[in-house]
Design an enzyme around this catalytic site. Structure first.
Site, PDB file in Angstrom:
ATOM      1  N   HIS A 189       1.055  -1.575  -1.481  1.00 59.68           N
ATOM      2  CA  HIS A 189       1.034  -2.014  -0.253  1.00 59.68           C
ATOM      3  C   HIS A 189       1.123  -0.660   0.487  1.00 59.68           C
ATOM      4  O   HIS A 189       0.348  -0.593   1.593  1.00 59.68           O
ATOM      5  CB  HIS A 189       1.587  -3.134   0.174  1.00 59.68           C
ATOM      6  CG  HIS A 189       0.767  -3.958   1.210  1.00 59.68           C
ATOM      7  ND1 HIS A 189      -0.230  -3.316   2.021  1.00 59.68           N
ATOM      8  CD2 HIS A 189       0.926  -5.216   1.495  1.00 59.68           C
ATOM      9  CE1 HIS A 189      -0.662  -4.416   2.739  1.00 59.68           C
ATOM     10  NE2 HIS A 189      -0.151  -5.584   2.279  1.00 59.68           N
ATOM     11  N   ALA A 190       2.111   0.191   0.334  1.00 59.28           N
ATOM     12  CA  ALA A 190       2.226   1.270   1.174  1.00 59.28           C
ATOM     13  C   ALA A 190       0.962   2.315   1.029  1.00 59.28           C
ATOM     14  O   ALA A 190       0.910   2.902   1.975  1.00 59.28           O
ATOM     15  CB  ALA A 190       3.559   2.012   0.471  1.00 59.28           C
TER      16      ALA A 190
END
Length: 219
Positions: A189-190
């Site tokens: 998700h980063a």
């Protein structure tokens, strides 16, 4: 080449820090991909589907910086100019698999021939890494041809998910003259939010619908 991101102007800086340090997590999305046109083209030109599809994915990644993210030795985020595919080959004799990699080339015919050469030289090697000297800028792609799935997740218990994408496609389904297959995308998700992944899937679908492959057929 690795290019650091200018953190002073990056809209996703806070999101990257949050999902990298506070809540390190990734997500998985499985979508049906229509590969009718690509499959028919491979059949007409006597090309192997696996390297053809891998090349389409690698080409599409080039226009999506979120799918080419990495960090330098100090942990600062940036993007690679290209990601090379790390793919799996299955061994029928003991039902294990091995990783191979082939350098991406925007010339499909060159990539295809290099893929076949790597497969001929290293494909019979057993063990996790059949071909040495895997580059740092790679992504993972594999196939589970025996299984038609609607969800497929790759997890990293106790650790942070890798920034590079991990993709798996499954068994073909034929209905009403169309050939589809499930494609699972796992990514940190980063690196990417849902919007980034949706755009990637849309572009990949458009590309496999319209691409013209040039290259020699099966050896």
């Amino acid at each position: 080449m690795f290019t650091p991101i200018d953190l002073t102007s990056w809209p996703r800086r806070e999101h990257f820090d949050y999902y990298r340090s506070v809540l390190p997590c990734g997500y998985s999305v499985t979508v049906p991909l229509d590969v009718t046109a690509l499959w028919d083209q491979c059949r007409e030109k006597d090309l192997k589907f696996y390297p053809a599809f891998i090349w389409c994915v690698s080409h599409t990644i080039l226009s999506h910086p979120a799918f080419r993210m990495g960090v330098d030795s100090a942990g600062n985020p940036g993007t690679h100019d290209v990601l090379h595919p790390n793919y799996t080959v299955f061994h029928e004799d003991d039902h294990t698999f091995s990783d191979l990699w082939t350098e991406h080339d925007e010339d499909f015919s060159l990539f295809y021939e290099n893929f076949l050469a790597d497969l001929a030289q290293y494909g019979g090697n057993h063990g996790m890494k059949a071909k040495p000297h895997q580059p740092a800028n790679f992504y993972c792609i594999s196939c589970v041809p025996w299984l038609d799935f609607t969800g497929y997740s790759s997890t990293v218990p106790g650790g942070s998910p890798q920034l590079f994408p991990v993709m798996t496609y499954g068994k073909f389904s034929d209905k009403d003259g169309r050939r589809t297959m499930p494609l699972a995308i796992n990514i940190a998700h980063a690196a990417a939010d849902g919007w980034h992944t949706a755009r990637f899937v849309q572009d990949l679908q458009a590309f496999v619908n319209t691409v013209t492959l040039e290259g020699r057929g099966r050896p």
